[in-house]
Design a protein around this motif. Sequence first.
Motif, mmCIF file in Angstrom:
data_model
loop_
_atom_site.group_PDB
_atom_site.id
_atom_site.type_symbol
_atom_site.label_atom_id
_atom_site.label_comp_id
_atom_site.label_asym_id
_atom_site.label_seq_id
_atom_site.Cartn_x
_atom_site.Cartn_y
_atom_site.Cartn_z
ATOM 1 N N ASP A 16 35.389 57.531 44.743
ATOM 2 C CA ASP A 16 34.281 56.962 44.935
ATOM 3 C C ASP A 16 33.259 57.641 45.665
ATOM 4 N N TYR A 17 32.054 57.335 45.301
ATOM 5 C CA TYR A 17 30.649 58.088 45.601
ATOM 6 C C TYR A 17 29.636 56.748 45.864
ATOM 7 N N GLU A 18 28.611 57.170 46.704
ATOM 8 C CA GLU A 18 27.667 56.299 47.152
ATOM 9 C C GLU A 18 27.044 56.186 45.662
ATOM 10 N N PRO A 19 26.589 54.650 45.215
ATOM 11 C CA PRO A 19 26.193 54.478 43.939
ATOM 12 C C PRO A 19 24.812 55.530 43.478
ATOM 13 N N ALA A 20 24.160 55.850 44.279
ATOM 14 C CA ALA A 20 23.000 56.933 43.897
ATOM 15 C C ALA A 20 23.563 58.337 43.685
ATOM 16 N N ASP A 21 24.833 58.632 44.037
ATOM 17 C CA ASP A 21 25.438 59.920 43.844
ATOM 18 C C ASP A 21 26.428 59.876 42.484
ATOM 19 N N ARG A 22 26.830 58.723 42.220
ATOM 20 C CA ARG A 22 27.919 59.079 41.174
ATOM 21 C C ARG A 22 27.528 59.560 40.040
ATOM 22 N N ASP A 23 26.512 59.171 39.264
ATOM 23 C CA ASP A 23 26.245 59.858 38.019
ATOM 24 C C ASP A 23 25.778 61.212 38.448
ATOM 25 N N THR A 24 25.401 61.799 39.291
ATOM 26 C CA THR A 24 25.016 63.041 39.587
ATOM 27 C C THR A 24 26.423 63.891 39.530
ATOM 28 N N MET A 25 27.569 63.066 40.209
ATOM 29 C CA MET A 25 28.775 63.729 40.493
ATOM 30 C C MET A 25 29.456 63.831 39.087
#
Length: 108
Positions: A16-25
């Motif tokens: 799980d990533y912060e929602p703002a970071d998920r797509d970048t990851m």
Amino acid sequence: MAEDSATEIIVAGWMDYEPADRDTMLGHLVEVGKRTREAEPGCLDYAMTADPSDERRIRVYERWVSQQALEEHFTTAHIKDFRAATTGLTRVGVSMEIFSVAAARSMR
């Protein structure tokens, strides 16, 4: 108990990533997956996907010919590049497991 060098390995779980970071990851994971499948003969499958029901979650599935192949994966240049590129992203949870495959059969 030591792993047989010919025992297949499956890595499965989620991150799980912060929602703002998920797509970048996820973008970085797509690239490292492509490079892994192209450059590492010990990789049988490597898939990271966004969970459509959770804006934070990335599902993980990797399949390797052996534990040694998985360990060698972590020493590659593309993994070092990936780690450097994702340093600032915020992971907020993880559940990953490594499975040793005793047997497999087709579901046909």
